[in-house]
Motif scaffolding. Sequence first.
Motif, PDB file in Angstrom:
ATOM      1  N   THR A   1       4.126   9.533 -10.050  1.00 35.04           N
ATOM      2  CA  THR A   1       3.470   9.736 -11.349  1.00 35.04           C
ATOM      3  C   THR A   1       2.958  11.163 -11.492  1.00 35.04           C
ATOM      4  O   THR A   1       3.113  11.796 -12.556  1.00 35.04           O
ATOM      5  CB  THR A   1       2.295   8.752 -11.504  1.00 35.04           C
ATOM      6  N   LYS A   2       2.374  11.661 -10.423  1.00 40.40           N
ATOM      7  CA  LYS A   2       1.848  13.033 -10.437  1.00 40.40           C
ATOM      8  C   LYS A   2       2.972  14.042 -10.658  1.00 40.40           C
ATOM      9  O   LYS A   2       2.834  14.988 -11.453  1.00 40.40           O
ATOM     10  CB  LYS A   2       1.153  13.305  -9.108  1.00 40.40           C
TER      11      LYS A   2
ATOM     12  N   LYS B   1       4.331  13.768 -14.336  1.00 47.98           N
ATOM     13  CA  LYS B   1       3.433  14.405 -15.311  1.00 47.98           C
ATOM     14  C   LYS B   1       3.561  15.926 -15.253  1.00 47.98           C
ATOM     15  O   LYS B   1       3.545  16.599 -16.291  1.00 47.98           O
ATOM     16  CB  LYS B   1       1.987  13.989 -15.036  1.00 47.98           C
TER      17      LYS B   1
ATOM     18  N   ARG C   1       3.654  17.837  -0.794  1.00 50.47           N
ATOM     19  CA  ARG C   1       2.662  16.942  -1.404  1.00 50.47           C
ATOM     20  C   ARG C   1       3.212  16.259  -2.649  1.00 50.47           C
ATOM     21  O   ARG C   1       2.841  15.128  -2.956  1.00 50.47           O
ATOM     22  CB  ARG C   1       1.391  17.713  -1.753  1.00 50.47           C
TER      23      ARG C   1
ATOM     24  N   THR D   1       0.830  -1.210   0.000  1.00 51.89           N
ATOM     25  CA  THR D   1       0.000   0.000   0.000  1.00 51.89           C
ATOM     26  C   THR D   1       0.862   1.257   0.000  1.00 51.89           C
ATOM     27  O   THR D   1       0.631   2.193  -0.777  1.00 51.89           O
ATOM     28  CB  THR D   1      -0.941   0.004   1.219  1.00 51.89           C
TER      29      THR D   1
ATOM     30  N   VAL E   1       2.656   1.854  -3.339  1.00 51.51           N
ATOM     31  CA  VAL E   1       1.679   2.253  -4.367  1.00 51.51           C
ATOM     32  C   VAL E   1       1.311   3.722  -4.209  1.00 51.51           C
ATOM     33  O   VAL E   1       1.246   4.477  -5.197  1.00 51.51           O
ATOM     34  CB  VAL E   1       0.420   1.367  -4.296  1.00 51.51           C
ATOM     35  N   LEU E   2       1.080   4.155  -2.975  1.00 46.35           N
ATOM     36  CA  LEU E   2       0.758   5.563  -2.732  1.00 46.35           C
ATOM     37  C   LEU E   2       1.929   6.458  -3.127  1.00 46.35           C
ATOM     38  O   LEU E   2       1.738   7.544  -3.692  1.00 46.35           O
ATOM     39  CB  LEU E   2       0.396   5.771  -1.267  1.00 46.35           C
ATOM     40  N   ASP E   3       3.136   6.024  -2.831  1.00 46.23           N
ATOM     41  CA  ASP E   3       4.318   6.782  -3.239  1.00 46.23           C
ATOM     42  C   ASP E   3       4.430   6.828  -4.765  1.00 46.23           C
ATOM     43  O   ASP E   3       4.853   7.840  -5.333  1.00 46.23           O
ATOM     44  CB  ASP E   3       5.591   6.161  -2.653  1.00 46.23           C
ATOM     45  N   SER E   4       4.037   5.730  -5.415  1.00 50.40           N
ATOM     46  CA  SER E   4       4.073   5.699  -6.883  1.00 50.40           C
ATOM     47  C   SER E   4       3.075   6.679  -7.486  1.00 50.40           C
ATOM     48  O   SER E   4       3.326   7.265  -8.545  1.00 50.40           O
ATOM     49  CB  SER E   4       3.772   4.283  -7.383  1.00 50.40           C
ATOM     50  N   VAL E   5       1.945   6.871  -6.806  1.00 52.44           N
ATOM     51  CA  VAL E   5       0.965   7.858  -7.263  1.00 52.44           C
ATOM     52  C   VAL E   5       1.573   9.256  -7.225  1.00 52.44           C
ATOM     53  O   VAL E   5       1.417  10.055  -8.158  1.00 52.44           O
ATOM     54  CB  VAL E   5      -0.308   7.790  -6.394  1.00 52.44           C
ATOM     55  N   VAL E   6       2.283   9.547  -6.125  1.00 51.89           N
ATOM     56  CA  VAL E   6       2.962  10.848  -6.008  1.00 51.89           C
ATOM     57  C   VAL E   6       4.016  10.983  -7.100  1.00 51.89           C
ATOM     58  O   VAL E   6       4.152  12.043  -7.728  1.00 51.89           O
ATOM     59  CB  VAL E   6       3.617  10.986  -4.611  1.00 51.89           C
TER      60      VAL E   6
END
Length: 238
Positions: free
Chosen positions: A31-32, A35, A84, A21, A24-29
């Motif tokens: 990716t954000k 981008k 963030r 978990t 995955v949350l770190d991967s979201v950051v």
Amino acid sequence: ARERDFEELVGALPNTVIDYTSPVLDSVVLTKLGKDLSRSGNFLGAYRVISREGKSLIVFGGYPGLRRHLTAPIYGINHPKVVRMGVGKSAANAMLRSGLLLTLIISPVVRTIEWLFIDEKATLELVLARISTDITKGLIATGIGYVGSAFVAAAFGSSVVAVAPIAAGIAVAVTITLTLNSIDEELALTQKLADSLADARKDWLITTGRIRWEFNYYFSTPEGALDFIRRFPGNRSW
């Protein structure tokens, strides 16, 4: 069958939820951030940390007006947007704290759900052992991941590729998690801990049972009361 129901409901098996978990949350950051940097010119855009009037500032390259989140060229190192987006030491510290907190919260919750609805035959000792090893492995993986992230950031020197520390931290944490899981499985550490807890519980029950019996005997029966009095010096002639 129940594991499949859990997977359909949550999207992953219990072990996967516990172990991944946080990455995955770190991967979201990550990716954000990637981008946002791509909008201003380069996914591998860099930043510099400078000091002005005793304050640490982060200076981004590229065209800030094209970015959606990091829309200014310079931010304070503790600015909420920077934190963030996972940039800088303050953001790394925040991600470390959140990773540790997630580990402490997710494992007990998921293991309890697993016990109640999936593995009902598991003993309480096994559940506690699973939680203990989950937390231990999670803390180790998160801590080493943080060290890996800091090492990569320091290796870049004055100009740091923004996504590199986060990516390194994720990669190190996942690698350490896989390694620790392999060691745990090979050496059966969780099961051994469960067996130790079960033995300790048996010893505790035996000890408390003996104490309870002695208390009831000495203080609830005439014979016991006399035996208790005889135990004191000077009363052995009774």
